[in-house]
Design an enzyme around this catalytic site. Structure first.
Site, PDB file in Angstrom:
ATOM      1  N   ARG A 197       0.838  -1.212   0.000  1.00  0.00           N
ATOM      2  CA  ARG A 197       0.000   0.000   0.000  1.00  0.00           C
ATOM      3  C   ARG A 197       0.871   1.260   0.000  1.00  0.00           C
ATOM      4  NH1 ARG A 197      -3.402  -3.563  -0.693  1.00  0.00           N
ATOM      5  NH2 ARG A 197      -5.504  -3.512   0.155  1.00  0.00           N
ATOM      6  N   SER A 232     -10.772  -0.562   2.962  1.00  0.00           N
ATOM      7  CA  SER A 232     -10.008  -0.670   4.216  1.00  0.00           C
ATOM      8  C   SER A 232      -9.648   0.725   4.686  1.00  0.00           C
ATOM      9  CB  SER A 232      -8.709  -1.436   3.982  1.00  0.00           C
ATOM     10  OG  SER A 232      -8.965  -2.718   3.500  1.00  0.00           O
ATOM     11  N   GLU A 238      -5.139   3.966   6.152  1.00  0.00           N
ATOM     12  CA  GLU A 238      -4.695   3.715   4.789  1.00  0.00           C
ATOM     13  C   GLU A 238      -5.206   4.832   3.883  1.00  0.00           C
ATOM     14  OE1 GLU A 238      -6.646   1.826   1.703  1.00  0.00           O
ATOM     15  OE2 GLU A 238      -5.717  -0.100   2.165  1.00  0.00           O
TER      16      GLU A 238
END
Ligand code: EPU
Length: 338
Positions: A162, A237, A333
């Site tokens: 990520r 997420s 995130e």
């Protein structure tokens, strides 16, 4: 290129946050982008694309540029592979479906990820054992200062979990305009080892799955677990899965022998944040219109009229509680826009 004023950003972010952009314009071509960047008289300029990985916590007192550059073209075609150049404003999932219709493999595990293709490299999107970097060849991005297009190879992008150059040293300096991916035309490298995919294929009675079967399995899994942003505002997420040291892991595992984990190396372990959050009792809870999804504790949701600040406050409460309970720090995130 028309500049509009006082536009609600609710339709432009998947959290459905009703913040206002002071100025707003649609970017339909690379040339539009160059012109918008050259416009004078705006205190700041702000890019919004699929709006699927951001939490807007206040009105945006800037010129918001909505990246809506479309187009998919074949850059290279060989007997076994094809290289597709995809413009930044193409919706990711629609593009994945298009590649599958052509019989091209490589993106099937990343079906139904919200957002646009141009933002995929920023956080190296991934799902079910596959990441963008696995098919990535290069991207083109406009340098915000010089308005020149620059090409970034896979190495230049410094992809991680990520993570990429565009989230670090390159932050705020570039706007990605296209992404080139290398896909397979035959001998597809099928990745079905992820537990949930295996189980879903079995449930469907499929032994030798095609790339379309894998995509369908992923779509079914995601639809069961993840809320549809057109029905319930969310950003996928909300947190990253924390990575802890082997030493920390030893202590953690002694106390929580049933916890799921992924070993990354001898020194590093990844713990699913969704599990940690669920253990703290947050799954399915609601605080006004801000809440935690009932099927996946990693996802924060907007039940209607939550403000970005309310969702952010909930995130802080969760971070604090997970830290107190497990001595593990989880981090968002999604990009928090303040
Ligand atoms: N789990 C719980 N409770 C929960 C959620 C998860 O106990 O509420 C447990 C699951 O039972 C499982 C483990 O946590 O043992 C992992 O769950 P899952 O396989 O659903 O994956 P994840 O770690 O929660 C990551 C990605 C997702 C991606 C899936 C599948 C991150 C931050 N998230 O989630 O990505 O779809 O793996 O590959 O890495 C996204 O980025 O928006 C996203 C949805």
């Amino acid at each position: 290129m028309e500049i509009k004023q006082n536009i609600s950003l609710k339709p432009y972010n998947t959290f459905g946050i009703n913040a206002t952009a002071k100025f707003f314009c649609e970017i339909k071509s690379v040339d539009d982008l160059r012109k918008a960047l050259q416009l004078e008289g705006y205190s700041e300029k702000f890019v919004i694309s699929g709006g699927s990985n951001m939490l807007i916590t206040a009105d945006i007192d800037a010129l918001v540029m909505h990246i809506n550059i479309k187009g998919i073209s074949v850059e290279k075609d060989t007997p076994n592979h094809v290289e597709l150049k995809i413009m930044a404003g193409e919706n990711w999932h629609q593009m994945v479906l298009h590649t599958l219709e052509q019989g091209y493999g490589g993106l099937e595990n990343m079906s139904l990820i919200p957002g646009n293709t141009g933002t995929a490299p920023i956080q190296n999107i991934g799902a079910y054992g596959v990441e963008l970097k696995d098919t990535f060849v290069r991207c083109e991005a406009m340098n915000v200062q010089t308005q020149e297009l620059e090409t970034f190879t896979k190495e230049d992008c410094e992809f991680g979990y990520r993570d990429s150059y565009f989230k670090n040293q390159g932050r705020g300096k570039y706007i990605i305009t296209s992404v080139t991916l290398k896909l397979t035309k035959n001998n597809h490298k099928k990745n079905t080892s992820y537990g949930a995919i295996e189980a879903k294929l079995q449930e469907h009675g499929i032994k030798e799955p095609s790339i379309k079967d894998i995509s369908n399995a992923v779509i079914a899994i995601r639809q069961e677990k993840l809320p549809d942003p057109t029905k319930l505002g969310n950003s996928g997420s909300f947190f990253k899965n924390p990575i802890i040291t082997a030493e920390q892991f030893k202590k953690f595992y002694k106390k929580h022998p049933t916890a799921p984990f992924y070993k990354i190396s001898d020194e590093a372990y990844k713990i699913p944040a969704g599990w940690l959050i669920e253990q703290c009792g947050f799954k399915g809870k609601r605080y006004g219109d801000a809440g935690i999804h009932k099927n996946q504790a990693l996802v924060l949701v907007n039940h209607g009229e939550a403000t970005g600040k309310e969702i952010l406050n909930l995130a802080y409460i969760i971070i604090e509680k997970v830290d107190q309970t497990f001595e593990i720090q989880i981090t968002p995130e999604v990009n928090i826009i303040k």
